[in-house]
Scaffold this motif. Sequence first.
Motif, mmCIF file in Angstrom:
data_model
loop_
_atom_site.group_PDB
_atom_site.id
_atom_site.type_symbol
_atom_site.label_atom_id
_atom_site.label_comp_id
_atom_site.label_asym_id
_atom_site.label_seq_id
_atom_site.Cartn_x
_atom_site.Cartn_y
_atom_site.Cartn_z
ATOM 1 N N PRO A 44 2.323 -3.216 11.033
ATOM 2 C CA PRO A 44 1.659 -2.651 12.219
ATOM 3 C C PRO A 44 1.755 -1.124 12.233
ATOM 4 O O PRO A 44 2.687 -0.540 11.668
ATOM 5 N N ASN A 45 0.810 -0.474 12.898
ATOM 6 C CA ASN A 45 0.774 0.992 12.924
ATOM 7 C C ASN A 45 2.046 1.613 13.483
ATOM 8 O O ASN A 45 2.494 2.649 13.006
ATOM 9 N N PHE A 46 2.649 0.991 14.487
ATOM 10 C CA PHE A 46 3.831 1.597 15.094
ATOM 11 C C PHE A 46 5.068 1.482 14.208
ATOM 12 O O PHE A 46 6.098 2.081 14.494
ATOM 13 N N MET A 47 4.970 0.737 13.099
ATOM 14 C CA MET A 47 6.072 0.627 12.146
ATOM 15 C C MET A 47 5.746 1.304 10.811
ATOM 16 O O MET A 47 6.456 1.139 9.836
ATOM 17 N N LYS B 258 0.853 -1.190 0.000
ATOM 18 C CA LYS B 258 0.000 0.000 0.000
ATOM 19 C C LYS B 258 0.886 1.236 0.000
ATOM 20 O O LYS B 258 2.006 1.215 0.498
ATOM 21 N N LYS B 259 0.371 2.317 -0.589
ATOM 22 C CA LYS B 259 1.120 3.567 -0.651
ATOM 23 C C LYS B 259 0.698 4.450 0.517
ATOM 24 O O LYS B 259 -0.494 4.617 0.778
ATOM 25 N N VAL B 260 1.693 4.989 1.213
ATOM 26 C CA VAL B 260 1.447 5.921 2.311
ATOM 27 C C VAL B 260 2.392 7.105 2.156
ATOM 28 O O VAL B 260 3.400 7.023 1.465
ATOM 29 N N LYS B 261 2.051 8.201 2.793
ATOM 30 C CA LYS B 261 2.886 9.394 2.743
ATOM 31 C C LYS B 261 3.707 9.476 4.026
ATOM 32 O O LYS B 261 3.157 9.444 5.129
ATOM 33 N N ASN B 262 5.028 9.551 3.875
ATOM 34 C CA ASN B 262 5.924 9.678 5.015
ATOM 35 C C ASN B 262 5.577 10.961 5.767
ATOM 36 O O ASN B 262 5.513 12.040 5.172
ATOM 37 N N SER C 262 3.874 6.734 8.124
ATOM 38 C CA SER C 262 2.830 7.750 7.977
ATOM 39 C C SER C 262 2.091 7.985 9.298
ATOM 40 O O SER C 262 1.185 8.811 9.353
ATOM 41 N N ARG C 263 2.484 7.288 10.337
ATOM 42 C CA ARG C 263 1.834 7.423 11.647
ATOM 43 C C ARG C 263 2.745 8.152 12.630
ATOM 44 O O ARG C 263 3.960 7.997 12.618
ATOM 45 N N GLU C 264 2.142 8.920 13.511
ATOM 46 C CA GLU C 264 2.916 9.649 14.511
ATOM 47 C C GLU C 264 3.605 8.698 15.489
ATOM 48 O O GLU C 264 4.709 8.982 15.967
#
Length: 87
Positions: free
Chosen positions: A74-77, A56-60, A80-82
């Motif tokens: 996982p979200n913590f890796m 999937k494409k995400v924005k850094n 694009s997540r804080e």
Amino acid sequence: MFVVYHKEFPRQDRRWFATHAGARRSATCSNRHLDEEKYMVVDETEFEKLFPVTMKKVKNLMTGQEIEIPSDTPNFMDPSRESYWSI
């Protein structure tokens, strides 16, 4: 390596084992109180053939660049997540 996975959620609920006996025991214990067998055991290569990882494409979050990561990250890796940047 062997993988024990849930039939309905194979990418979210999975565990790896070095031996087939260990994987079978885990699946048996997980299925013990269920009405049907929901946890299955397969070889790791077979698991990858059955359930390929999509990207999937995400924005850094820091640079703004668009990157591709596996969809089961996982979200913590996920850059694009804080939570990735606050560890």
